[in-house]
Design an enzyme around this catalytic site. Structure first.
Site, PDB file in Angstrom:
ATOM      1  N   GLN A  94       0.823  -1.206   0.000  1.00  0.00           N
ATOM      2  CA  GLN A  94       0.000   0.000   0.000  1.00  0.00           C
ATOM      3  C   GLN A  94       0.854   1.251   0.000  1.00  0.00           C
ATOM      4  O   GLN A  94       0.500   2.254  -0.625  1.00  0.00           O
ATOM      5  CB  GLN A  94      -0.933   0.001   1.216  1.00  0.00           C
ATOM      6  CG  GLN A  94      -2.021  -1.048   1.148  1.00  0.00           C
ATOM      7  CD  GLN A  94      -2.829  -0.974  -0.132  1.00  0.00           C
ATOM      8  OE1 GLN A  94      -2.752  -1.869  -0.977  1.00  0.00           O
ATOM      9  NE2 GLN A  94      -3.596   0.075  -0.303  1.00  0.00           N
ATOM     10  N   GLU A 144      -9.623   1.420   5.179  1.00  0.00           N
ATOM     11  CA  GLU A 144     -10.058   1.074   3.822  1.00  0.00           C
ATOM     12  C   GLU A 144      -9.856  -0.424   3.584  1.00  0.00           C
ATOM     13  O   GLU A 144     -10.767  -1.122   3.129  1.00  0.00           O
ATOM     14  CB  GLU A 144      -9.247   1.887   2.818  1.00  0.00           C
ATOM     15  CG  GLU A 144      -9.562   1.584   1.357  1.00  0.00           C
ATOM     16  CD  GLU A 144      -8.599   2.266   0.409  1.00  0.00           C
ATOM     17  OE1 GLU A 144      -8.913   2.337  -0.792  1.00  0.00           O
ATOM     18  OE2 GLU A 144      -7.518   2.731   0.852  1.00  0.00           O
ATOM     19  N   HIS A 145      -8.656  -0.911   3.852  1.00  0.00           N
ATOM     20  CA  HIS A 145      -8.331  -2.335   3.751  1.00  0.00           C
ATOM     21  C   HIS A 145      -7.887  -2.821   5.125  1.00  0.00           C
ATOM     22  O   HIS A 145      -6.996  -2.226   5.720  1.00  0.00           O
ATOM     23  CB  HIS A 145      -7.179  -2.578   2.779  1.00  0.00           C
ATOM     24  CG  HIS A 145      -7.338  -1.936   1.438  1.00  0.00           C
ATOM     25  ND1 HIS A 145      -6.776  -0.709   1.139  1.00  0.00           N
ATOM     26  CD2 HIS A 145      -7.979  -2.353   0.321  1.00  0.00           C
ATOM     27  CE1 HIS A 145      -7.064  -0.394  -0.119  1.00  0.00           C
ATOM     28  NE2 HIS A 145      -7.790  -1.372  -0.637  1.00  0.00           N
ATOM     29  N   HIS A 191       1.757   3.091  -3.313  1.00  0.00           N
ATOM     30  CA  HIS A 191       0.772   3.879  -4.059  1.00  0.00           C
ATOM     31  C   HIS A 191       1.125   5.358  -4.088  1.00  0.00           C
ATOM     32  O   HIS A 191       1.002   6.024  -5.116  1.00  0.00           O
ATOM     33  CB  HIS A 191      -0.623   3.723  -3.435  1.00  0.00           C
ATOM     34  CG  HIS A 191      -1.389   2.540  -3.924  1.00  0.00           C
ATOM     35  ND1 HIS A 191      -1.950   2.469  -5.176  1.00  0.00           N
ATOM     36  CD2 HIS A 191      -1.703   1.376  -3.325  1.00  0.00           C
ATOM     37  CE1 HIS A 191      -2.571   1.320  -5.324  1.00  0.00           C
ATOM     38  NE2 HIS A 191      -2.434   0.625  -4.213  1.00  0.00           N
ATOM     39  N   ASP A 195      -7.194  -5.994  -4.808  1.00  0.00           N
ATOM     40  CA  ASP A 195      -6.970  -4.931  -5.788  1.00  0.00           C
ATOM     41  C   ASP A 195      -7.255  -5.404  -7.204  1.00  0.00           C
ATOM     42  O   ASP A 195      -7.579  -4.596  -8.082  1.00  0.00           O
ATOM     43  CB  ASP A 195      -5.523  -4.438  -5.700  1.00  0.00           C
ATOM     44  CG  ASP A 195      -5.292  -3.512  -4.520  1.00  0.00           C
ATOM     45  OD1 ASP A 195      -6.275  -3.004  -3.968  1.00  0.00           O
ATOM     46  OD2 ASP A 195      -4.118  -3.308  -4.157  1.00  0.00           O
ATOM     47  N   HIS A 244     -52.795  19.060   5.214  1.00  0.00           N
ATOM     48  CA  HIS A 244     -52.563  17.637   5.018  1.00  0.00           C
ATOM     49  C   HIS A 244     -53.823  16.843   5.337  1.00  0.00           C
ATOM     50  O   HIS A 244     -54.211  15.925   4.604  1.00  0.00           O
ATOM     51  CB  HIS A 244     -51.415  17.154   5.916  1.00  0.00           C
ATOM     52  CG  HIS A 244     -50.053  17.537   5.431  1.00  0.00           C
ATOM     53  ND1 HIS A 244     -49.672  18.828   5.222  1.00  0.00           N
ATOM     54  CD2 HIS A 244     -48.975  16.767   5.124  1.00  0.00           C
ATOM     55  CE1 HIS A 244     -48.412  18.857   4.799  1.00  0.00           C
ATOM     56  NE2 HIS A 244     -47.968  17.618   4.736  1.00  0.00           N
TER      57      HIS A 244
END
Length: 442
Positions: free
Chosen positions: A266, A335-336, A269, A369, A428
């Site tokens: 990771q 996230e992961h 990235h 991924d 109403h």
């Protein structure tokens, strides 16, 4: 290379027992979407008012490419597929196949509920009419993100799909050929050489050949996220995606070689990518640090990985037990999230907050991924405590259809009138009374 946070003992207990305090001490990247709005707003306004002309000028300024046409010709997309490395094509085809299997099972069916005799409510699931799918193109090439965006949209039944990806100077102002090839494999022929905030504005307002869309999905940099925030309401968005992140919950049974490799996967990235290890084993922490030093030195993107691992967003968190580790990862809402512990499946079943959970030694994030079949467009920045990853559901709207007969309305009319009067909305109630000439039933 990577910092440590020690939550063991009585001092750590005070933090662990307070979710708010725990969130505050966890590593997290600085990602100020609000601050980027000042730069993004004039870009979006320019695209709104000048369309393609603005897109061409902005692209030349930011990407160093002078476009003559923002749309990629269909024959160029087809050629990219023809020129694609057969091994890459085979890998993409398998990724698409597996993603379709998973996302096809996410399809929703209409449900009709009989509330009372003659009174029904049907929930219809209707796909968004047109979507814009953003595929980033900065430090890496992401044909897998084409798959992850397009497949759930197609499986949801979206009729009109457009893809935008930044132009690449080395490819004559076109998106990367592998991205174009992935579009061809998926049958997408509407592709634009536009990146950044200007791409989100193009989708929102329309420009030249690109008609406005209803929804924009896909990850991007801070300017993409900021443009999504600015234009949300005019368009729907999936999320304001921040830097990618991985958390690994591991005990002494974990292999430090695996853990280090996954943290690096990771970190490569982006320099803002977050890699976090949570463990109750100081021995594992030491072994992972040693492995990081060796593996980072041998990896291709050493400088980028080193900066990410040494940044404030990455770290090793020491706890007294796996139970405490679960508190940490739930507060972090990664996230992961990888679970590399004894009885990993049981531990994973107790997790409440994560974009995606990877169970055991043989389900690394890299699998997700590309070829797990799951979606890799996931919530970041702690948003997994309230949001989900991209799915077929992201492209559907639930519409309630209410169908009541006269008798069914009469049965409940007095309750409607009572509640209308309680809310001081007599109109109403009058709308109900007007349907019964003899007045309301007792």
């Amino acid at each position: 290379m990577i910092s440590r946070i020690d939550l063991r003992g009585s001092a750590g207990r005070a933090v662990l027992d307070s979710p708010a305090a725990l969130r505050d001490v966890m590593p997290r990247a600085e990602f100020d979407v609000e601050a980027a709005l000042e730069k993004v707003r004039p870009i979006c306004d320019d695209v709104r008012h000048r369309g393609v002309e603005a897109l061409i000028e902005i692209t030349e300024r930011f990407d160093g490419v002078r476009l003559t046409d923002i749309r990629v010709p269909a024959d160029t997309i087809a050629k990219a597929l023809g020129d694609l490395d057969p091994k890459v094509r085979a890998a993409l085809e398998e990724t698409i196949r597996r993603a379709r299997i998973v996302h096809r099972d996410q399809r929703r069916t209409d449900v009709t509920t009989t509330v009372a005799p003659g009174g029904t409510v049907t929930e219809r699931w209707v796909p968004v009419e047109r979507v814009g799918l953003y595929v980033p193109g900065g430090l890496a090439v992401y044909p897998s993100s084409v798959v992850m965006n397009v497949v759930p949209a197609q499986e949801a039944g979206v009729r009109s799909l457009a893809v935008a990806s930044p132009p690449q100077k080395e490819f004559g102002g076109l998106p990367h050929p592998t991205i174009l090839a992935a579009c061809a494999l998926l049958g997408v022929d509407e592709v634009y050489s536009v990146g950044g905030a200007q791409a989100i504005a193009m989708f929102a307002y329309g420009a030249g050949p690109c008609a406005p869309v209803n929804l924009v999905t896909g990850p991007g940099n801070i300017y993409v996220a900021s443009a999504k925030r600015l234009l949300k309401g005019r368009i729907g968005i999936d999320s304001e995606a921040g830097p990618t992140e991985i958390a690994v919950l591991a005990d002494a049974t974990a292999d430090p070689v695996h853990v280090a490799a996954d943290l690096i996967s990771q970190a490569e990235h982006d320099t803002l990518a977050a890699s976090v290890l949570v463990t109750d084993s100081a021995e594992l922490a030491d072994a992972v640090e040693a492995e990081l030093k060796a593996q980072v030195a041998a990896t291709k993107h050493t400088a980028r990985v080193t900066e990410a691992l040494s940044g404030r967003q990455s770290g090793i968190v020491l706890v007294d037990s796996v139970d405490d580790g679960l508190k940490v990862v739930d507060a972090y809402a990664a996230e992961h999230l990888e679970i590399q512990t004894a009885d990993a499946s049981a531990v994973a079943a107790r997790v409440r907050n994560a974009g995606a959970i990877f169970v055991g030694a043989f389900a690394p994030v890299s699998l997700g991924d590309y070829c797990a079949g799951s979606n890799h467009v996931l919530p970041t920045g702690g948003c997994a405590c309230h949001s989900s990853g991209l799915s077929v559901q992201s492209f559907l709207r639930g519409i309630h259809v209410i169908d009541y007969s006269r008798d069914a309305l009469a049965e409940v009319a007095h309750h409607v009138v009572t509640l209308a009067e309680a809310e001081d909305l007599p109109g109403h109630g009058a709308a109900i009374k007007a349907r019964f000439e003899w007045g309301l039933p007792e």
